[in-house]
Design a protein around this motif. Structure first.
Motif, PDB file in Angstrom:
ATOM      1  N   ASP A   1       0.838  -1.188   0.000  1.00 27.54           N
ATOM      2  CA  ASP A   1       0.000   0.000   0.000  1.00 27.54           C
ATOM      3  C   ASP A   1       0.881   1.249   0.000  1.00 27.54           C
ATOM      4  O   ASP A   1       1.967   1.273   0.593  1.00 27.54           O
ATOM      5  CB  ASP A   1      -0.910  -0.010   1.225  1.00 27.54           C
ATOM      6  CG  ASP A   1      -1.939   1.108   1.166  1.00 27.54           C
ATOM      7  OD1 ASP A   1      -2.040   1.760   0.113  1.00 27.54           O
ATOM      8  OD2 ASP A   1      -2.628   1.322   2.180  1.00 27.54           O
ATOM      9  N   ASN A   2       0.383   2.307  -0.641  1.00 25.88           N
ATOM     10  CA  ASN A   2       1.151   3.551  -0.696  1.00 25.88           C
ATOM     11  C   ASN A   2       1.339   4.193   0.667  1.00 25.88           C
ATOM     12  O   ASN A   2       2.236   5.018   0.855  1.00 25.88           O
ATOM     13  CB  ASN A   2       0.466   4.556  -1.639  1.00 25.88           C
ATOM     14  CG  ASN A   2       0.564   4.118  -3.088  1.00 25.88           C
ATOM     15  OD1 ASN A   2       1.463   3.360  -3.448  1.00 25.88           O
ATOM     16  ND2 ASN A   2      -0.370   4.579  -3.913  1.00 25.88           N
ATOM     17  N   ASN A   3       0.481   3.857   1.618  1.00 21.88           N
ATOM     18  CA  ASN A   3       0.666   4.397   2.963  1.00 21.88           C
ATOM     19  C   ASN A   3       1.925   3.840   3.629  1.00 21.88           C
ATOM     20  O   ASN A   3       2.505   4.481   4.520  1.00 21.88           O
ATOM     21  CB  ASN A   3      -0.559   4.084   3.830  1.00 21.88           C
ATOM     22  CG  ASN A   3      -1.795   4.787   3.328  1.00 21.88           C
ATOM     23  OD1 ASN A   3      -1.706   5.887   2.757  1.00 21.88           O
ATOM     24  ND2 ASN A   3      -2.959   4.172   3.513  1.00 21.88           N
ATOM     25  N   GLN A   4       2.322   2.658   3.239  1.00 29.48           N
ATOM     26  CA  GLN A   4       3.532   2.052   3.794  1.00 29.48           C
ATOM     27  C   GLN A   4       4.781   2.458   3.008  1.00 29.48           C
ATOM     28  O   GLN A   4       5.821   2.739   3.589  1.00 29.48           O
ATOM     29  CB  GLN A   4       3.389   0.518   3.788  1.00 29.48           C
ATOM     30  CG  GLN A   4       2.266   0.004   4.653  1.00 29.48           C
ATOM     31  CD  GLN A   4       2.521   0.278   6.129  1.00 29.48           C
ATOM     32  OE1 GLN A   4       3.649   0.257   6.588  1.00 29.48           O
ATOM     33  NE2 GLN A   4       1.446   0.529   6.859  1.00 29.48           N
ATOM     34  N   VAL A   5       4.666   2.459   1.697  1.00 32.22           N
ATOM     35  CA  VAL A   5       5.796   2.810   0.834  1.00 32.22           C
ATOM     36  C   VAL A   5       5.334   3.928  -0.086  1.00 32.22           C
ATOM     37  O   VAL A   5       4.515   3.710  -0.985  1.00 32.22           O
ATOM     38  CB  VAL A   5       6.281   1.600   0.010  1.00 32.22           C
ATOM     39  CG1 VAL A   5       7.479   1.988  -0.846  1.00 32.22           C
ATOM     40  CG2 VAL A   5       6.631   0.431   0.923  1.00 32.22           C
TER      41      VAL A   5
END
Length: 502
Positions: free
Chosen positions: A392-396
């Motif tokens: 997910d973009n929230n993580q990376v």
């Protein structure tokens, strides 16, 4: 039925071979080896060769079976020499032994270069560039030995100890000046320099919160006595002086005052003492160096000059720009350049065996290290890109962030700032971690083996150098004893003549 045989005596070890085998051996080099043979007329006929017998056993096995192997008890260099004598090409050696020979040749070439690099160069014997008289040249050589070679004398050791103390002191000044424990509030005159025309308008705030280090001097000064601060400050009571960090809590949010701080005076005195000492040492090195060209092209000397120039620039900025003295600005990067002075410690360890071995190991393993970095960069880019599109973009947030995570994971550091949450991300992370461990496990031992090779060989070099010094000392002692023995009879004769004349 076996034919007639020939007896070959190889340095006392006798081999009885058939005429066919002897003919094969002579065909290898066109019977040139027979020029060194001693022939005995006996039955069977005997040929004596003063060669290496263990190597000849392997050569004889090659003639019988057609496979050339390196004897485990024979030095590859000796075996190569014997093959050249008998006219056998070493390239036909079997692969199981040929890689040992190739490794030996490469290691031998590398060790020869290492031995050349390990030879201590006596810089005091260089041609003088300043002095032409013998006495002054001896003085120059003695002073340069003290400045550049700590192991030359006790005076050199004391001087190097002083240099190390000043280097540590200069580093301590840079580090300690950023800690609140070594910072103080500005004094009245310093506030005047820093604030300029704003000093009078800001003085009530500074007095009210006791932000002036010499507060009583300001309060008693008739020039600023018209400010009424008795309602907020009682000078008869004990009030702790705030730290420079407390300036950030000013009620009026005056950022210019909040950024002001000064280091304690002791740090300033240490810095000035280091500036004087390093300047004096730099001038001495320029004056007494054997070769000015070699001195100015030395990397360590260039770093020292840059660090000394940075010290002068920093002192000049603090002298002419008050804001530089009392605030943190972009010009503080100049002080960081002074950390180049740490390279001076290379002078202490340049003759240490372990340090020389480590540096040369890096140079010799440059290809392997470059290969490691190439594989690491490729794997980081691969796993980082896959992780970015999987997680997910929230993580990376981006591929560079994912590559940062892949680098930290492959090098087994694992900060934990980026953690995969999905099942696919965890699988990729597992593969990334395992790949990193395998990559380091395969490439790092190459460098370790090189280091061990050089270190073991350096001990041999040091031992031989020690034995040579002992031999030279014993030789010089013997010469001095012989000279004294020759002089003693002459002195005795002179004494007898004086006694008889009396």
């Amino acid at each position: 039925m076996a034919g007639p045989t020939i007896l070959m005596n190889i340095s006392g070890t006798k081999y009885e071979v058939s005429n066919a085998t002897f003919g094969k051996l002579m065909d290898q080099n066109g019977s040139v080896c027979l020029t060194e043979a001693t022939v005995k007329d006996s039955s069977p006929k005997e040929y004596f060769f003063e060669r290496h017998s263990d190597s000849f056993a392997a050569i004889l096995d090659f003639l019988h079976h057609g496979e050339l192997h390196l004897p485990p008890t024979v030095c590859p260099n000796v075996f190569s020499r014997e093959l050249a004598f008998w006219g056998i090409d070493i390239a036909i050696m079997e692969n199981c032994c040929y890689h040992n020979f190739v490794t030996f040749v490469e290691d031998r070439k590398t060790l020869r270069n290492f031995e050349k690099q390990s030879q201590t160069i006596d810089t005091s014997t260089g041609k003088p560039k300043i002095f032409w008289f013998p006495r002054l040249e001896r003085l120059r050589a003695s002073v340069w030995a003290i400045l550049d070679n700590p192991s030359s004398s006790n005076a050199a050791k004391v001087f190097m100890a002083i240099v190390v103390l000043f280097v540590i002191a200069s580093m301590f000044v840079i580090v300690a000046s950023t800690h609140p424990l070594f910072q103080r509030n500005l004094r009245k005159r310093e506030w005047e320099e820093y604030l300029g025309d704003e000093f009078q308008s800001q003085l009530p705030v500074l007095q009210k919160f006791n932000y002036i280090d010499d507060y009583d001097d300001v309060y008693d000064d008739e020039e600023y006595a018209y400010y009424d601060v008795t309602s907020t400050t009682d000078h008869n009571t004990t009030q702790s002086s705030p730290t420079p960090k407390d300036l950030k809590n000013l009620p009026n949010k005056n950022t210019k005052i909040a950024q002001a701080h000064a280091r304690v005076d002791s740090l300033k005195y240490i810095e000035y003492a280091a500036l004087i000492f390093f300047t004096f040492e730099f001038l001495l090195r320029l004056l007494f160096c054997p070769s000015l060209k070699l001195y100015v092209t030395n990397v360590v000397n260039v770093f020292e000059f840059i660090a000394l120039a940075a010290l002068y620039i920093s002192a000049g900025l603090e002298l002419f720009i008050p804001s530089k003295r009392f605030t943190t600005t972009s010009a503080d990067i100049i002080e960081c350049v002074q950390f180049m002075r740490i390279f001076r410690f290379l002078r202490l360890v340049k003759n240490v065996t372990g340090f020389r071995v480590l540096m040369y190991s890096f140079r010799s393993s440059a290809k392997e290290l470059l290969l490691l970095l190439s594989f690491l960069a490729l794997a980081v880019l691969l796993f980082g890109s896959v992780m970015f599109y999987t997680e997910d973009n929230n993580q990376v947030g981006s591929i560079p962030d994912a590559c940062w995570w892949a680098l930290i994971t492959m090098t087994t550091v694992g900060y934990g700032d980026v953690v995969p949450r999905s099942f696919g991300g965890k699988l990729i992370a597992a593969g990334c971690a395992i790949s990193g461990v395998l990559l380091l496990a395969v490439t790092v031992p190459i460098f370790v083996n090189t280091f061990i090779l050089f270190y073991s060989y350096s001990r041999v070099i040091d031992t031989r150098a020690l034995e040579q010094r002992k031999e030279q000392r014993s030789t010089s002692c013997q010469v001095s004893c012989e000279i004294s023995n020759k002089i003693s009879p002459v002195r005795e004769g002179v004494r007898m003549k004086k006694f008889m004349s009396q």
